[in-house]
Write an enzyme that holds these catalytic residues in place. Structure first.
Site, mmCIF file in Angstrom:
data_model
loop_
_atom_site.group_PDB
_atom_site.id
_atom_site.type_symbol
_atom_site.label_atom_id
_atom_site.label_comp_id
_atom_site.label_asym_id
_atom_site.label_seq_id
_atom_site.Cartn_x
_atom_site.Cartn_y
_atom_site.Cartn_z
ATOM 1 N N GLU A 1 1.229 7.543 5.697
ATOM 2 C CA GLU A 1 0.925 6.419 4.792
ATOM 3 C C GLU A 1 -0.044 5.404 5.387
ATOM 4 O O GLU A 1 -0.884 4.843 4.684
ATOM 5 C CB GLU A 1 2.224 5.710 4.368
ATOM 6 C CG GLU A 1 2.999 6.433 3.278
ATOM 7 C CD GLU A 1 3.957 7.483 3.802
ATOM 8 O OE1 GLU A 1 3.839 7.870 4.984
ATOM 9 O OE2 GLU A 1 4.812 7.923 3.024
ATOM 10 N N GLU B 1 9.945 12.054 3.077
ATOM 11 C CA GLU B 1 11.030 11.115 2.745
ATOM 12 C C GLU B 1 12.053 11.784 1.813
ATOM 13 O O GLU B 1 13.256 11.568 1.938
ATOM 14 C CB GLU B 1 10.445 9.855 2.106
ATOM 15 C CG GLU B 1 9.632 9.036 3.104
ATOM 16 C CD GLU B 1 8.937 7.852 2.458
ATOM 17 O OE1 GLU B 1 8.054 8.096 1.609
ATOM 18 O OE2 GLU B 1 9.265 6.708 2.785
HETATM 19 N N1 DAK Z 1 -1.358 13.333 -4.290
HETATM 20 C C1 DAK Z 1 -2.148 13.813 -5.293
HETATM 21 N N2 DAK Z 1 -2.792 14.976 -5.219
HETATM 22 C C2 DAK Z 1 -2.689 15.676 -4.078
HETATM 23 C C3 DAK Z 1 -1.904 15.229 -2.978
HETATM 24 C C4 DAK Z 1 -1.210 13.990 -3.129
HETATM 25 N N3 DAK Z 1 -0.391 13.478 -2.177
HETATM 26 N N4 DAK Z 1 -2.021 16.132 -1.985
HETATM 27 C C5 DAK Z 1 -2.818 17.097 -2.447
HETATM 28 N N5 DAK Z 1 -3.228 16.845 -3.697
HETATM 29 C C6 DAK Z 1 -4.109 17.639 -4.548
HETATM 30 C C7 DAK Z 1 -5.545 17.571 -4.050
HETATM 31 O O1 DAK Z 1 -6.155 16.388 -4.523
HETATM 32 C C8 DAK Z 1 -6.113 18.825 -4.663
HETATM 33 O O2 DAK Z 1 -6.359 18.598 -6.029
HETATM 34 P P1 DAK Z 1 -7.781 19.019 -6.716
HETATM 35 O O3 DAK Z 1 -8.815 18.321 -5.895
HETATM 36 O O4 DAK Z 1 -7.796 20.523 -6.547
HETATM 37 O O5 DAK Z 1 -7.643 18.540 -8.122
HETATM 38 C C9 DAK Z 1 -4.958 19.812 -4.566
HETATM 39 O O6 DAK Z 1 -3.767 19.005 -4.437
HETATM 40 C C10 DAK Z 1 -5.040 20.716 -3.357
HETATM 41 O O7 DAK Z 1 -5.178 19.908 -2.204
HETATM 42 P P2 DAK Z 1 -6.376 20.082 -1.143
HETATM 43 O O8 DAK Z 1 -7.556 20.721 -1.782
HETATM 44 O O9 DAK Z 1 -6.554 18.768 -0.479
HETATM 45 O O10 DAK Z 1 -5.707 21.129 -0.147
HETATM 46 P P3 DAK Z 1 -6.036 21.333 1.408
HETATM 47 O O11 DAK Z 1 -5.317 22.558 1.826
HETATM 48 O O12 DAK Z 1 -7.492 21.214 1.665
HETATM 49 O O13 DAK Z 1 -5.324 20.061 2.129
HETATM 50 C C11 DAK Z 1 -3.531 18.494 2.532
HETATM 51 C C12 DAK Z 1 -3.940 19.935 2.095
HETATM 52 C C13 DAK Z 1 -2.024 18.357 2.340
HETATM 53 C C14 DAK Z 1 -3.872 18.326 4.036
HETATM 54 C C15 DAK Z 1 -4.333 17.468 1.714
HETATM 55 O O14 DAK Z 1 -4.172 17.784 0.334
HETATM 56 C C16 DAK Z 1 -3.852 16.076 1.906
HETATM 57 O O15 DAK Z 1 -4.154 15.435 2.930
HETATM 58 N N6 DAK Z 1 -3.088 15.544 0.942
HETATM 59 C C17 DAK Z 1 -2.590 14.189 0.999
HETATM 60 C C18 DAK Z 1 -1.447 14.112 1.950
HETATM 61 C C19 DAK Z 1 -0.922 12.730 2.105
HETATM 62 O O16 DAK Z 1 -1.613 11.810 2.575
HETATM 63 N N7 DAK Z 1 0.331 12.541 1.697
HETATM 64 C C20 DAK Z 1 1.001 11.303 1.831
HETATM 65 C C21 DAK Z 1 0.703 10.557 0.604
HETATM 66 S S1 DAK Z 1 1.227 8.891 0.786
HETATM 67 C C22 DAK Z 1 4.770 3.904 -2.817
HETATM 68 C C23 DAK Z 1 5.844 4.717 -2.686
HETATM 69 C C24 DAK Z 1 5.756 5.871 -1.946
HETATM 70 C C25 DAK Z 1 4.589 6.170 -1.343
HETATM 71 C C26 DAK Z 1 3.530 5.323 -1.459
HETATM 72 C C27 DAK Z 1 3.615 4.215 -2.194
HETATM 73 N N8 DAK Z 1 4.782 2.781 -3.619
HETATM 74 C C28 DAK Z 1 6.002 2.263 -4.037
HETATM 75 C C29 DAK Z 1 3.602 2.376 -4.262
HETATM 76 C C30 DAK Z 1 4.408 7.393 -0.684
HETATM 77 C C31 DAK Z 1 3.180 7.612 -0.201
HETATM 78 C C32 DAK Z 1 2.768 8.903 0.194
HETATM 79 O O17 DAK Z 1 3.447 9.876 0.061
#
Ligand code: DAK
Length: 260
Positions: free
Chosen positions: A134, A114
């Site tokens: 999300e 985004e």
């Molecule tokens: N948030 C927090 N920490 C994160 C993160 C995230 N989005 N993505 C990665 N990390 C952290 C991991 O927790 C890990 O931290 P430690 O465990 O080492 O402390 C570190 O970064 C390295 O990540 P990984 O160990 O997971 O690395 P991998 O290579 O194994 O995996 C990955 C990479 C990108 C596939 C995986 O990290 C992953 O799936 N991350 C989450 C991706 C995701 O789902 N992103 C979308 C998030 S939802 C809202 C407004 C906006 C939004 C929501 C609500 N409201 C108004 C309330 C937006 C929402 C989103 O963006």
């Protein structure tokens, strides 16, 4: 200006802003959004800045989304406030007179995609992976994703990406019109800087008015958009930039624009 979560590097009229939380794959938390808003407002008011490049620290991520660990603890009121804050920052980016190029160097997921969509265009590296996952977290995109992606690539492709939460390659993102170009990782920043330098050489008022005409014209019926375009062009004829740009062409020299 010093920031905890952002780095900035200036070269001529171009500023490279790097989101710098590599330990969390540059995820967006409240502090980062606050700092980004403050830096962008500063860059917008600095006449020497002509273009901005936004990228992520490290070689793994542009921005891997909103900070899930921080967002998990929000109550309903705080979530609404967080969404409005993110939307305010991203809307400001869209309304800035200076173009922002997203140099997407790795994961651009959720709020990270985004953020890139709020930039004026996207260059991606072959290492980029993009998506709006999300719904896999039980929520929906909250920083304009449902609106900006749909306007950019159309309803059916946006539906597919958002409903499945799937992550696509840079090549696919380019084919779908999300990224303009795909480059090798070690080439991405040089290409983004080339584009930014071309913008920095152009008349700043012309660039600003073109951005205004394109962005606002999208919300108008075509005839109104054409009238708006003509009005902006008319205003440019009252500026020094127009006189300098055309005089420089006639005199076969490089224009020196002042933005006045
Ligand atoms: N948030 C927090 N920490 C994160 C993160 C995230 N989005 N993505 C990665 N990390 C952290 C991991 O927790 C890990 O931290 P430690 O465990 O080492 O402390 C570190 O970064 C390295 O990540 P990984 O160990 O997971 O690395 P991998 O290579 O194994 O995996 C990955 C990479 C990108 C596939 C995986 O990290 C992953 O799936 N991350 C989450 C991706 C995701 O789902 N992103 C979308 C998030 S939802 C809202 C407004 C906006 C939004 C929501 C609500 N409201 C108004 C309330 C937006 C929402 C989103 O963006």
């Amino acid at each position: 200006m010093e920031f905890k979560t952002l780095l900035q590097e200036r070269e001529a009229g171009v500023v490279v802003v790097t989101v710098n939380r590599p330990q969390a794959l540059n995820a967006l938390n409240g502090e980062l959004l606050t700092e980004l808003e403050s830096l962008l407002r500063h860059l917008e008011s600095d006449a020497s800045v002509r273009a901005v490049i936004l990228t992520g620290a490290g070689d793994k991520a542009f921005v891997a989304g909103g900070d899930i660990k921080e967002m998990a603890a929000l109550n309903s009121h705080e979530a609404h406030r967080f969404a409005r804050m993110g939307q305010r920052v991203l809307l400001f980016m869209e309304k800035m007179t200076k173009p922002i190029i997203a140099a997407v160097n790795g994961y651009a997921l959720g709020g990270g995609l985004e953020l890139a969509l709020a930039c004026d265009f996207i260059y991606a590296s072959t290492a980029a992976k993009l998506g709006l996952p999300e719904v896999t977290l039980g929520v929906i995109p909250g920083f304009g994703g449902t609106q900006n992606l749909t306007r950019l690539i159309g309803k059916n492709k946006a539906n597919e990406l958002i409903f499945t939460g799937k992550v696509i390659s840079a090549e696919k993102a380019c084919a779908w019109g999300i990224a303009n170009e795909v480059y090798a990782p070690d080439e991405l920043m040089a290409r983004a800087k080339e584009a930014a330098a071309a913008i920095a050489k152009a008349g700043p008022l012309g660039v600003a008015y073109a951005k205004d005409a394109i962005a606002n014209g999208l919300n108008m019926v075509k005839e109104d958009g054409l009238r708006y375009e003509a009005s902006l062009l008319g205003i440019l004829y009252s500026t020094g930039d127009q006189k300098e740009g055309m005089a420089a062409f006639v005199e076969k020299r490089r224009a020196t624009f002042t933005g006045n």
